[in-house]
Design a protein around this motif. Sequence first.
Motif, short mmCIF file in Angstrom:
data_model
loop_
_atom_site.label_atom_id
_atom_site.label_comp_id
_atom_site.label_asym_id
_atom_site.label_seq_id
_atom_site.Cartn_x
_atom_site.Cartn_y
_atom_site.Cartn_z
N UNK A 130 47.20 34.14 38.31
CA UNK A 130 45.95 33.70 38.90
C UNK A 130 46.11 33.67 40.42
N UNK A 131 45.06 34.00 41.13
CA UNK A 131 45.11 34.10 42.59
C UNK A 131 46.14 35.12 43.04
N UNK A 132 46.16 36.25 42.32
CA UNK A 132 47.11 37.32 42.60
C UNK A 132 46.39 38.66 42.48
N UNK A 133 46.66 39.55 43.43
CA UNK A 133 46.06 40.88 43.35
C UNK A 133 46.63 41.68 42.18
N UNK A 134 47.87 41.35 41.78
CA UNK A 134 48.46 42.01 40.61
C UNK A 134 47.67 41.64 39.35
N UNK A 135 47.38 40.35 39.20
CA UNK A 135 46.58 39.92 38.05
C UNK A 135 45.20 40.54 38.05
N UNK A 136 44.56 40.60 39.21
CA UNK A 136 43.23 41.21 39.31
C UNK A 136 43.29 42.69 38.97
N UNK A 137 44.36 43.37 39.39
CA UNK A 137 44.53 44.79 39.08
C UNK A 137 44.63 45.01 37.57
N UNK A 209 35.80 36.68 41.64
CA UNK A 209 35.30 35.34 41.96
C UNK A 209 36.06 34.26 41.20
N UNK A 210 36.38 34.54 39.94
CA UNK A 210 37.05 33.54 39.11
C UNK A 210 38.56 33.47 39.40
N UNK A 211 39.18 34.61 39.67
CA UNK A 211 40.63 34.66 39.74
C UNK A 211 41.21 34.49 41.14
N UNK A 212 40.44 34.78 42.18
CA UNK A 212 40.98 34.79 43.54
C UNK A 212 40.43 33.61 44.34
N UNK A 213 41.35 32.82 44.91
CA UNK A 213 40.96 31.72 45.78
C UNK A 213 41.51 31.87 47.20
N UNK A 214 42.63 32.53 47.35
CA UNK A 214 43.25 32.70 48.66
C UNK A 214 42.38 33.58 49.56
N UNK A 215 41.96 33.09 50.75
CA UNK A 215 41.11 33.91 51.64
C UNK A 215 41.77 35.23 52.05
N UNK A 216 43.11 35.27 52.05
CA UNK A 216 43.79 36.50 52.44
C UNK A 216 43.79 37.54 51.32
#
Length: 272
Positions: A130-137, A209-216
């Motif tokens: 969660x809050x990871x670009x790997x997870x979003x990928x 929207x659900x998985x990413x919280x880090x502004x970077x």
Amino acid sequence: MRRAGQYLALAAYLAFLAFPLLWLLSSALKPPGELAAADSGVLPDRPTLANFADALERADLALAAFNSLRVGLAATVLVLVMSLPAAYALARFRTRLKPVANGWVLVSQMFPVILVVIPLFLILRQFGLVDSLVGLTIVHAVYALPFALWMLQGYIAAIPRDLEEAGLMDGAGRLRVLRSIVAPLLAPGLVATAMFTLISSWNEFFFALVLIQDPAKVTLPLTLARFVGAEGQVQLGALAAGALLATVPSLLFFAAVQRRLTSGLLSGAVKG
């Protein structure tokens, strides 16, 4: 006369398709006062680039675009690597499980995203994604995989079996046939599948929207949503400029692969 009517109908259709983009460009070039005016015309009276500067600097649009590009390219590679052998097996091997597999591919496309997002969030949290670009990928790849399987089956079915049988008679295994014979002939279909996967990931909003919280780590759709304030007040000029900049890569990509895409769609018309 008939040809002139066809050209006129084609011109009207192109104007219909281009109108939203032209309106977006016009809104991006208008100053805030002109955008708020009730009698504002289609073309800006006093064009300005301030909205583009605002979108690039204050919203950090470049970082969001880079994140979206990283996720989209990685998801596209994953989808192609997984869908090519799976689609080949579904297209070529006649088993009792094939109707079940094809049915599941169709059913998975009908699932509303809202039904799977909470279990998906809990699973990714267990793996620390969660809050990871790997997870979003991974999520984008899994979401695009059924459609990619369905597309590639049609392209593979259009390839003559005689070419594969010749390779098998020469001693090549299934993997060698897939890599050396099927994959080169499947290039237009792979390009079309890659394009749809990349564009789908580029435009995806809800999972991010659900998985990413880090502004970077925010992606482009999340950044564009920031131009809508908490009370529903929209920064229309900056939003139009950001949306226009977000659309340009898609248009360039379409232009680059247009010829391969056209041949891919034609070769994907299945023979049965």
